[in-house]
Design a protein around this motif. Structure first.
Motif, short mmCIF file in Angstrom:
data_model
loop_
_atom_site.label_atom_id
_atom_site.label_comp_id
_atom_site.label_asym_id
_atom_site.label_seq_id
_atom_site.Cartn_x
_atom_site.Cartn_y
_atom_site.Cartn_z
N ILE B 31 -0.96 -15.90 -13.77
CA ILE B 31 -0.15 -17.12 -13.60
C ILE B 31 1.30 -16.84 -14.00
O ILE B 31 2.24 -17.18 -13.27
CB ILE B 31 -0.70 -18.27 -14.48
N PRO B 47 0.84 -22.85 -4.70
CA PRO B 47 -0.36 -22.02 -4.58
C PRO B 47 -1.47 -22.70 -3.77
O PRO B 47 -1.64 -23.92 -3.83
CB PRO B 47 -0.79 -21.80 -6.03
N SER B 49 -5.01 -23.83 -3.10
CA SER B 49 -6.15 -24.15 -3.96
C SER B 49 -7.47 -23.92 -3.25
O SER B 49 -8.52 -24.13 -3.86
CB SER B 49 -6.04 -25.58 -4.47
N GLN B 61 -1.30 -24.09 -12.85
CA GLN B 61 -0.29 -23.48 -11.97
C GLN B 61 0.97 -24.35 -11.92
O GLN B 61 2.09 -23.84 -11.94
CB GLN B 61 -0.87 -23.26 -10.57
N ALA B 66 4.78 -24.21 -10.51
CA ALA B 66 4.49 -24.44 -9.09
C ALA B 66 4.90 -25.86 -8.72
O ALA B 66 4.78 -26.79 -9.52
CB ALA B 66 3.01 -24.22 -8.81
N ILE B 246 -4.28 -15.51 -8.36
CA ILE B 246 -4.68 -16.12 -9.64
C ILE B 246 -5.91 -15.43 -10.24
O ILE B 246 -6.05 -15.34 -11.46
CB ILE B 246 -4.92 -17.64 -9.43
#
Lengths: 368, 368
Positions: B31, B47, B49, B61, B66, B246
């Protein structure tokens, strides 16, 4: 019923997608056909529920004559006992202290049997069962060739194992498991029959050794959808573990002598038709398993499915005039029923194009 | 915490198996490393998911910088909104009346954006949004080469599409999606860079055409874990969709320039050691996906994993003196993080060999 707008009687194409469809007419014909095979036979069907993961389906199989069910994992068996199933064979070894504790707790509520191939494991099972005041039924797991999974090699050495086993008073020897799994997809049928008869001969020889040594071998279990017609008629075998017959898949449909209907499909939606020669479907790895190859189109066999990632599939369109557009729904045949079912939370049970019921796949993901 | 005997602080080897383990130290370094890449950049990380399917992870995140998240399916987005995430880009077209209805309902509770590549779809989205009194943000989905998924071809023809789009008052054009998915695994890095720069050039040309025609293109989104270091530095791109970084997996670990740590593993138990050269593990297709190949052993690299069916794996043992026995636990690297995570209900979050938390994979199976 789960989900928005999901009510009995709606048209199948009103379902949101991806959706796992179960054609009830084909499914019921499969149940009845397999039940008929075993009807006047000394052999009983004990269908494997790792395929369907659904107590509703297990109950229907038992109502049609099955003696109980098989489970591959303890977590599945727990779900099945909660779903009202009582007679369960767990077809894999249960070895850790935590799982053994779960097993003996569950055995207080159900007629459980479990396979063994290791004396230390037998001792642990026996102690745990004894501490709970029960006796646990066990079957000796026999290696049925190609050394590909668990099990003791067949032959006279099994006598020594059985002699050790019966010293442990928390377990009771009920029989043998000889699952010839790697034979399911051998084509043609004659070749499968030849291999199957050979290994079944070794299993029966082992049974005879044990009986001569004074052991009572009540249950001899094996067989699957690809071999039930061979193993299920082999003298001495009395339980068959076939599971996939209930819904089938496109791989099993290519196997000679396996004459059941594909009852399972995946409903998907075209989400994009960016050009004449291709479209994008909302069915990817997470809705259709690919361990036995990609799924194929049921409703439009000229279309070719190609993987398009986790959540999407690519449709190769050979006829550019095909009026396929975003929003159109298509049905796919899964290539492998067990692993595709395990991706979904529900079966949408369909009869003649209408939704009749939603059946939870309660054992989904219960691999522990 | 879920399950028997699952409490914070227990040793990882006390967990029942199969279990999906998340190494928190490696996960947090991943991260932070990705966050550092974007820290002083005009480009934001959004990001994906679809990899993690877990609102807890999405929140971490976002806390690290993010701007929001991507979802591949509407069902995932619903789970993420319920989990407290507000800024979501849905990266696939939402086309059916039922899904559009779900989308506009969800858009009342979140800052949703969705991609489009078809004017009829734009009309349907606009009407549904208008009926709910909202304006829905949309991005034009651009085909980034190899014609492998959805999207309009880049170039001046996008102008006409945008001119049609803005006639529909229930939608608002926010930008372009140009996801170069097929490039993620191109090795070596130089070759990936060459291909990526070429197609990004076409995307930026398209953006320029649109801006010259008077459109405001606020967001240009694309990129993944394999290309973030290229696309994320390409002038004009301002959002990157990387997700796999991740946790990584054994396939991504072979990709040059992708320097994150494998934080995900599958804990399994040996259930049988029938001979010196083989053992059986309780990890099969239903616990470790194989669409990118089989998993591999983390804790014992000399062992080879071979498929053993739905619920089992076979272990090939080259060193016959290896003291591996029933009950022993082994860790596997998944070959593909997204599809393996989607098989499990929980992450077991581990720090230095002890369980710290259980995180539900709330988006598992939410493919519709």
């Amino acid at each position: 019923m789960s989900g928005l707008n999901v009510h009995p009687g709606i048209d199948v194409y009103e379902l949101d997608t991806p959706a796992l469809l179960l054609d009830l007419d084909a499914f019921e014909r499969n149940i009845n056909k397999m039940a008929a095979f075993f009807k006047d036979s000394p052999v009983k069907l004990r269908p494997h529920s790792k395929t369907n993961k659904c107590p509703i389906i297990a109950r229907k199989q038992i109502e049609a004559g099955a003696v109980g069910i098989c489970c591959q994992k303890l977590g599945e068996a727990e779900v099945m006992v909660q779903g009202g199933i009582r007679d369960i064979l767990i077809c894999t070894e249960i070895v850790t202290p935590l799982k053994i504790s779960r097993l003996v707790n569950l055995a207080k509520h159900a007629d459980l049997k479990v396979v063994v191939d290791d004396i230390e494991n037998v001792r642990n099972l026996s102690e745990a069962a004894g501490a709970k005041g029960i006796v646990l039924d066990v079957l000796i797991d026999i290696n049925m060739g190609r050394n590909n999974r668990s099990g003791i090699d067949p032959g006279s050495s099994v006598i020594k194992f059985a002699q050790e086993l019966v010293k442990h008073k928390g377990v009771r020897l009920r029989g043998l498991q000889g699952y010839e799994g790697y034979m399911m997809f051998v084509n043609p049928l004659e070749e499968r029959k030849r291999e199957c008869l050979e290994i079944m001969g070794r299993l029966m020889e082992t049974k005879t050794f044990l009986e001569r040594a004074g052991f009572n071998i009540e249950i001899v279990t094996g067989g699957g959808t690809g071999t039930y017609m061979i193993t299920g008629r082999y003298p001495g075998v009395n339980e068959i573990q076939a599971g996939s017959y209930i819904v089938m898949d496109s791989k099993y449909a290519t196997i000679e002598g396996v004459d059941f209907e594909c009852a399972l499909s995946i409903l998907g939606t075209v989400i994009s038709r960016p050009s004449k020669d291709r479209a994008v479907l909302d069915v990817g790895f997470k809705s259709a398993s690919t361990d036995s190859g990609p799924p194929s189109f049921k409703s439009a066999p000229s279309l070719e499915y190609k993987s398009g990632g986790d959540e999407l599939g690519r449709i190769v369109i050979k006829d550019p005039s095909l009026p396929l557009k975003a929003g159109d729904k298509l049905e796919l045949w899964p290539s492998h029923c067990d692993t595709t079912i395990n991706l979904h939370d529900n079966y949408y049970a369909i009869r003649k194009g209408k939704l009749e019921a939603v059946w939870p796949i309660a054992g989904r993901g219960k691999s522990a």
